[in-house]
Design an enzyme around this catalytic site. Sequence first.
Site, mmCIF file in Angstrom:
data_model
loop_
_atom_site.group_PDB
_atom_site.id
_atom_site.type_symbol
_atom_site.label_atom_id
_atom_site.label_comp_id
_atom_site.label_asym_id
_atom_site.label_seq_id
_atom_site.Cartn_x
_atom_site.Cartn_y
_atom_site.Cartn_z
ATOM 1 N N ARG B 49 0.804 -1.209 0.000
ATOM 2 C CA ARG B 49 0.000 0.000 0.000
ATOM 3 C C ARG B 49 0.847 1.274 0.000
ATOM 4 N NH1 ARG B 49 -5.310 0.995 1.752
ATOM 5 N NH2 ARG B 49 -5.455 -1.252 1.617
ATOM 6 N N THR B 50 1.701 1.420 0.977
ATOM 7 C CA THR B 50 2.503 2.643 1.063
ATOM 8 C C THR B 50 3.491 2.730 -0.098
ATOM 9 O OG1 THR B 50 2.299 2.649 3.468
ATOM 10 C CG2 THR B 50 4.080 3.957 2.527
ATOM 11 N N LYS B 77 23.526 -11.252 3.152
ATOM 12 C CA LYS B 77 24.862 -11.784 2.917
ATOM 13 C C LYS B 77 25.857 -11.202 3.913
ATOM 14 C CE LYS B 77 24.317 -12.485 -2.100
ATOM 15 N NZ LYS B 77 24.846 -12.066 -3.404
ATOM 16 N N ARG B 99 11.430 1.922 4.548
ATOM 17 C CA ARG B 99 10.599 1.343 5.601
ATOM 18 C C ARG B 99 11.412 0.283 6.329
ATOM 19 N NH1 ARG B 99 4.412 -0.568 5.972
ATOM 20 N NH2 ARG B 99 4.284 1.695 5.882
ATOM 21 N N HIS B 127 5.366 7.520 11.016
ATOM 22 C CA HIS B 127 4.934 7.289 9.640
ATOM 23 C C HIS B 127 4.453 8.664 9.155
ATOM 24 C CE1 HIS B 127 3.477 5.577 6.081
ATOM 25 N NE2 HIS B 127 2.710 4.627 6.520
#
Lengths: 290, 290, 290
Positions: B49-50, B77, B99, B127
Amino acid sequence: MKHLLDTDSLSDDEILEIFEEAKKFLNGKQSKVLQDKLIVTLFFENSTRTRSSFEVAAKRLGAKIVHLDIAKSSTKKGETLKDTAKNLAIMGPDAIIVRHKHSGTPELLSKMIDTPILNAGDGAHAHPTQALLDLFTIMQYFDDVRGKKIAIVGDIKNSRVANSNIKLLSRFGLEVILVAPPHFLPFTKLRTAYYLSEVINEVDIIMSLRTQTERHDKPIYASLKDYANDYCITKELLGDRDIILLHPGPVHRNIDIDDAMMGDKRCKVLEQVKNGVAVRMAVLQKCVLG
Amino acid sequence: MKHLLDTDSLSDDEILEIFEEAKKFLNGKQSKVLQDKLIVTLFFENSTRTRSSFEVAAKRLGAKIVHLDIAKSSTKKGETLKDTAKNLAIMGPDAIIVRHKHSGTPELLSKMIDTPILNAGDGAHAHPTQALLDLFTIMQYFDDVRGKKIAIVGDIKNSRVANSNIKLLSRFGLEVILVAPPHFLPFTKLRTAYYLSEVINEVDIIMSLRTQTERHDKPIYASLKDYANDYCITKELLGDRDIILLHPGPVHRNIDIDDAMMGDKRCKVLEQVKNGVAVRMAVLQKCVLG
Amino acid sequence: MKHLLDTDSLSDDEILEIFEEAKKFLNGKQSKVLQDKLIVTLFFENSTRTRSSFEVAAKRLGAKIVHLDIAKSSTKKGETLKDTAKNLAIMGPDAIIVRHKHSGTPELLSKMIDTPILNAGDGAHAHPTQALLDLFTIMQYFDDVRGKKIAIVGDIKNSRVANSNIKLLSRFGLEVILVAPPHFLPFTKLRTAYYLSEVINEVDIIMSLRTQTERHDKPIYASLKDYANDYCITKELLGDRDIILLHPGPVHRNIDIDDAMMGDKRCKVLEQVKNGVAVRMAVLQKCVLG
């Protein structure tokens, strides 16, 4: 040159021409020369680093990218590599960037289809754009690279980065010394050493390789720490010697290179990444436009 | 303002300026102001969504996007966050949208590299673009938001959406009331209530939060149904009161909000999504062009 | 025509108009007619082949693409299909390309939102762009397709490709003969045969279907080899008959079609892929621009 399968695909002049273009891109040259071109990435192995470097390079030149994520794809539905390739080529992309865990896959593809193929790494065979960006980086620090000595350190036998660099750097007159434990050494006519300390006083460049733990079925060293004891490039080891340090990334800190050296000016890892985008811009331009 | 780490990164004037721009985009303003700009999305957590809202916003402004899917990437890694960030920045993107499940990661990144960082959600911390689009949506319905009362309902303690909204809405003069069972309430000086019915006659706005079942190791309620019995926003509860209803999405129907309210004119969930693209266009424009 | 849910969405004239456009694209027509348009792919099932064909088509026309990978997305967080659709539509894309394992999903979506919906395959129901490209390919080889006979061979009952082709080809005057074992045959008024040898002397076209092993919960044939014994299209079977051979891909070699026929000039599988991009360009142009 149509495909870039290995650095052998390129003459010395072509390589120097690519480097001239890459320099211009580094100096801020803007070009949309690949506007309206469509480039496919066909990665049978994950590779965020190389793929995103190619993607940034292509997009800076205005090209459009279509990613084929083969892990989820038709090859899982019983389609042969040849059919995948032919199906892809008939859609008319201007180049295909391929990574595969099996050596020789890009060359196979280049024989099946007409689309320019760029090898982004195949098995332990080759990783030509990596070798090009490494040579380019070395040339930024030495007016004349002929006769310069480079120690390649680590799991050379299983490394396509080492393999491509050995060929390319030798061709441009560098002396390559392989430094590794016996089971990491390939059969070679090159000079070899078990420990970096044996050659540290002679070399101008050190190229540390990634400990490819994921490529070995069985552990070869008792632990990464044991490996690091012998092969980690430390500031203590280098002292104040005038040596530049390369690594193809991603770096295992304190296994491949210690924190002190990572923060040292002689470490050129980030320059390599930066140069990688510029060199790939020049390579894409050459492959797509001919 | 260079980075957008939290709404604190922005002055009141800057926020209002962003909203003015967002309004123009909503009214159909076309702009290719980010043509030739390259924006990287660096998502350590999935968020269709974001991420797609940012992607639509960036592409509408003409920018090119490179997605780094970190779940498959170099961090697996053995590369450190710092090295990933520095490797990314050296490729020269014009902004990085991040995010991460850990609070503070975007701020950490902003201290390591020069590229503008946009926080698309970090842990339970912040947010900011969600809070901006929420305030923007509220402002569409009230000439003056000062003194308006908003009840934030649900798992407030673990919600970055709530956290960013509490700070931003309080700053713009709204009175925030937190409605939740005790274990979902943070330590706070704000007014609190256990049940929405206690404050329903006073509030102008209700913000329902997503039941973040995936963020709790252990179930806190015996079942979502038990939670819904107490905290689902129902039409029955609202009656014909003049209240607007917000939710950051995706909505758990009949857990967060019941079907009747989802279909009610007072529910502004889709307006939030629409406004989200416009606000993110304005934010991207500001961060990238300065 | 606004949506493309099934070939029924299109009149005969509209189909012929699409084919005229597709021919121009095949002949090298360049067009950026979808510049500044945003197209979303919403794939609930993986499909590298169809998705990349649509993506290449859209990008050749200058459109921007946003992929929503639903496997990782909000639908996993308890969001309904309707809410996902409405959330997507409100962001203002110019078209949504949908694939779903359930028949009827694209039609459902088209009733929920105003955005043009293109069906990229829904359950066993329909795959309209595949049928269009198949008819287009057939028309390249026959001046008049009326009265031509085509045998569709394989798991017809579970095939959306067969389903869409039966409707479209019958409508354009071809005689469709279904060739399959009883459990792979749908209820039909069409002529049927158990073995291709029964009708091979009459047909002008053979369409082999993919053995959809992944769509059956239980194996129906003892083995794919047993199936191949009866239904693989072999050069031996075709002899030197003047028949063209189609397949929607990916081909199971030596199960669906044998190696000899795959290399034969009468096999038009790659032409289908090539035509697929051109037909999808024409379809996208029509759906997005009206």
